[in-house]
Write an enzyme that holds these catalytic residues in place. Structure first.
Site, mmCIF file in Angstrom:
data_model
loop_
_atom_site.group_PDB
_atom_site.id
_atom_site.type_symbol
_atom_site.label_atom_id
_atom_site.label_comp_id
_atom_site.label_asym_id
_atom_site.label_seq_id
_atom_site.Cartn_x
_atom_site.Cartn_y
_atom_site.Cartn_z
ATOM 1 N N ARG A 5 36.353 33.108 33.636
ATOM 2 C CA ARG A 5 37.467 33.067 32.720
ATOM 3 C C ARG A 5 37.199 31.871 31.984
ATOM 4 O O ARG A 5 37.967 31.604 31.208
ATOM 5 C CB ARG A 5 38.589 33.023 33.556
ATOM 6 N N ARG A 38 53.766 46.769 35.907
ATOM 7 C CA ARG A 38 52.603 46.794 37.063
ATOM 8 C C ARG A 38 53.133 46.738 38.417
ATOM 9 O O ARG A 38 53.964 45.825 38.573
ATOM 10 C CB ARG A 38 51.571 45.781 36.758
ATOM 11 N N ARG A 70 54.075 41.479 41.034
ATOM 12 C CA ARG A 70 53.372 40.280 41.306
ATOM 13 C C ARG A 70 54.432 39.222 40.592
ATOM 14 O O ARG A 70 54.885 39.470 39.626
ATOM 15 C CB ARG A 70 52.127 40.085 40.465
ATOM 16 N N LYS A 128 41.302 45.812 33.489
ATOM 17 C CA LYS A 128 40.228 45.426 34.198
ATOM 18 C C LYS A 128 40.312 45.911 35.530
ATOM 19 O O LYS A 128 39.174 46.740 36.173
ATOM 20 C CB LYS A 128 39.955 43.964 34.126
ATOM 21 N N ARG A 164 49.815 33.362 30.499
ATOM 22 C CA ARG A 164 48.641 33.721 30.790
ATOM 23 C C ARG A 164 47.975 34.277 29.540
ATOM 24 O O ARG A 164 46.787 34.232 29.421
ATOM 25 C CB ARG A 164 49.024 35.039 31.779
HETATM 26 P P1 ADP Z 1 45.051 39.766 35.445
HETATM 27 O O1 ADP Z 1 44.591 40.996 36.120
HETATM 28 O O2 ADP Z 1 46.395 39.839 35.156
HETATM 29 O O3 ADP Z 1 44.031 39.353 34.555
HETATM 30 P P2 ADP Z 1 44.242 38.241 37.994
HETATM 31 O O4 ADP Z 1 44.712 38.982 39.162
HETATM 32 O O5 ADP Z 1 42.754 38.467 37.677
HETATM 33 O O6 ADP Z 1 45.040 38.470 36.662
HETATM 34 O O7 ADP Z 1 44.715 36.667 37.904
HETATM 35 C C1 ADP Z 1 45.515 36.427 38.440
HETATM 36 C C2 ADP Z 1 45.734 34.688 38.387
HETATM 37 O O8 ADP Z 1 44.656 34.139 39.321
HETATM 38 C C3 ADP Z 1 45.204 34.101 37.138
HETATM 39 O O9 ADP Z 1 46.293 34.041 36.274
HETATM 40 C C4 ADP Z 1 44.694 32.645 37.516
HETATM 41 O O10 ADP Z 1 45.794 31.956 37.661
HETATM 42 C C5 ADP Z 1 44.155 33.080 38.883
HETATM 43 N N1 ADP Z 1 42.693 33.203 38.551
HETATM 44 C C6 ADP Z 1 42.210 34.485 38.917
HETATM 45 N N2 ADP Z 1 40.624 34.528 38.573
HETATM 46 C C7 ADP Z 1 40.432 33.253 37.952
HETATM 47 C C8 ADP Z 1 39.380 32.419 37.584
HETATM 48 N N3 ADP Z 1 38.074 33.090 37.329
HETATM 49 N N4 ADP Z 1 39.521 31.307 37.177
HETATM 50 C C9 ADP Z 1 40.756 30.628 37.247
HETATM 51 N N5 ADP Z 1 41.774 31.195 37.731
HETATM 52 C C10 ADP Z 1 41.645 32.367 38.090
HETATM 53 P P1 ADP Z 2 44.075 43.618 34.432
HETATM 54 O O1 ADP Z 2 43.306 43.890 35.738
HETATM 55 O O2 ADP Z 2 43.011 43.606 33.272
HETATM 56 O O3 ADP Z 2 45.226 42.664 34.323
HETATM 57 P P2 ADP Z 2 45.291 46.356 35.212
HETATM 58 O O4 ADP Z 2 44.278 47.241 35.638
HETATM 59 O O5 ADP Z 2 46.086 45.693 36.449
HETATM 60 O O6 ADP Z 2 45.007 45.356 34.163
HETATM 61 O O7 ADP Z 2 46.348 47.089 34.606
HETATM 62 C C1 ADP Z 2 47.729 46.521 34.048
HETATM 63 C C2 ADP Z 2 48.642 47.557 33.982
HETATM 64 O O8 ADP Z 2 48.671 48.696 32.965
HETATM 65 C C3 ADP Z 2 48.805 48.500 35.237
HETATM 66 O O9 ADP Z 2 50.406 48.533 35.299
HETATM 67 C C4 ADP Z 2 48.025 49.627 35.077
HETATM 68 O O10 ADP Z 2 48.470 50.948 35.772
HETATM 69 C C5 ADP Z 2 48.317 49.949 33.535
HETATM 70 N N1 ADP Z 2 47.237 50.563 32.821
HETATM 71 C C6 ADP Z 2 45.965 50.236 33.089
HETATM 72 N N2 ADP Z 2 45.161 51.151 32.164
HETATM 73 C C7 ADP Z 2 45.988 51.686 31.514
HETATM 74 C C8 ADP Z 2 45.863 52.566 30.082
HETATM 75 N N3 ADP Z 2 44.598 52.995 29.628
HETATM 76 N N4 ADP Z 2 46.870 53.168 29.692
HETATM 77 C C9 ADP Z 2 48.161 52.730 30.193
HETATM 78 N N5 ADP Z 2 48.265 51.908 31.171
HETATM 79 C C10 ADP Z 2 47.202 51.304 31.883
#
Ligand code: ADP
Ligand code: ADP
Ligand code: ZN
Length: 207
Positions: free
Chosen positions: A88, A122, A153, A13, A164
């Site tokens: 979420r 990541r 992170r 994302k 998660r």
């Molecule tokens: P990821 O990219 O791995 O999906 P995020 O960076 O979006 O994770 O979110 C990290 C953490 O921040 C989540 O595990 C949650 O604890 C909190 N968080 C982010 N967005 C929301 C939301 N919309 N509602 C509740 N918690 C959130």
């Molecule tokens: P999210 O925001 O949904 O949690 P991220 O964009 O942070 O996900 O991506 C999670 C990890 O996967 C990062 O290390 C990123 O560089 C890697 N990644 C993202 N898209 C791809 C893909 N299409 N193929 C391989 N690795 C990816």
């Protein structure tokens, strides 16, 4: 256009939102990035959110809804935006309906095994929100965008990741049906190559 990116942790994302936002010249609103900055700045919101995030759970709905409501009032949101990581939960999606009109919801679909592999490698930049994977960094330790040191992170470490994924499946996945029922859902296979996924999303958004 007001867009939501939906998908499990590690689906891509953040990676894709950053690229699509640059292409469409609209802001990326990442609630995770906003919360991590609030924690780094030790704001009251950050202090409230930290324990939930460290445990791999979700921050309470009222806390996150207030943050998003305020952010969407900023002038840069007037021409559209991507919500990355919000809503979420169903209550968050219901609250959003009272705040904004959403045009499309892009669901990035990736299997759990692949998510774990992505998340464990990541590396992120806390300053600009750029995301990298250790396998593609060639040993670099700073952000290619802004020069800040990259970090792993705290919640990307193994035990927390499983929590998660669990909270995604129980609390967030129901939003797929929620937006499907409203005719807004676009499903994208998030397993392939980053450039191909970017092109597929852009095509859907321009359709
Ligand atoms: P990821 O990219 O791995 O999906 P995020 O960076 O979006 O994770 O979110 C990290 C953490 O921040 C989540 O595990 C949650 O604890 C909190 N968080 C982010 N967005 C929301 C939301 N919309 N509602 C509740 N918690 C959130
Ligand atoms: P999210 O925001 O949904 O949690 P991220 O964009 O942070 O996900 O991506 C999670 C990890 O996967 C990062 O290390 C990123 O560089 C890697 N990644 C993202 N898209 C791809 C893909 N299409 N193929 C391989 N690795 C990816
Ligand atoms: Zn950076």
């Amino acid at each position: 256009m007001n867009i939501i990116f939906l998908g499990p942790p590690g689906a891509g994302k953040g990676t894709q939102a950053q690229r699509i936002c640059a292409a469409l010249n609209i802001p990326q609103i990442s609630t995770g990035d906003m919360l991590r900055r609030a924690i780094a700045d030790q704001t009251p919101t950050g202090l409230k959110a930290k324990a939930y995030m460290d445990a791999g759970g979700l921050v309470p709905d009222d806390v996150i809804i207030d943050i998003v409501k305020e952010r969407l009032q900023a002038p840069d949101c007037a021409g559209g935006y991507i919500l990355d990581g919000f809503p979420r939960t169903v209550p968050q999606a219901e609250a959003l309906e009272g705040i904004a009109t959403i045009d499309k919801v892009v669901e990035l679909d990736v299997a759990d095994e692949k998510l774990i592999q992505r998340i464990s490698g990541r590396r992120v930049c806390l300053k600009c929100g750029a995301t990298y994977h250790v396998s593609l960094l060639n040993g670099a330790t700073t952000c290619a965008n802004c020069g800040e040191p990259l970090i792993q992170r705290e919640d990307d470490k193994a035990e927390t990741v499983l929590n998660r994924l669990k909270s995604y499946h129980s609390k967030t996945a129901p939003l797929v049906d929620f937006y499907q029922a409203r005719g807004k859902l676009v499903k994208i296979d998030g397993a392939g190559d980053m450039d191909a996924i970017f092109a597929a999303i852009l095509k859907e958004l321009q359709a």
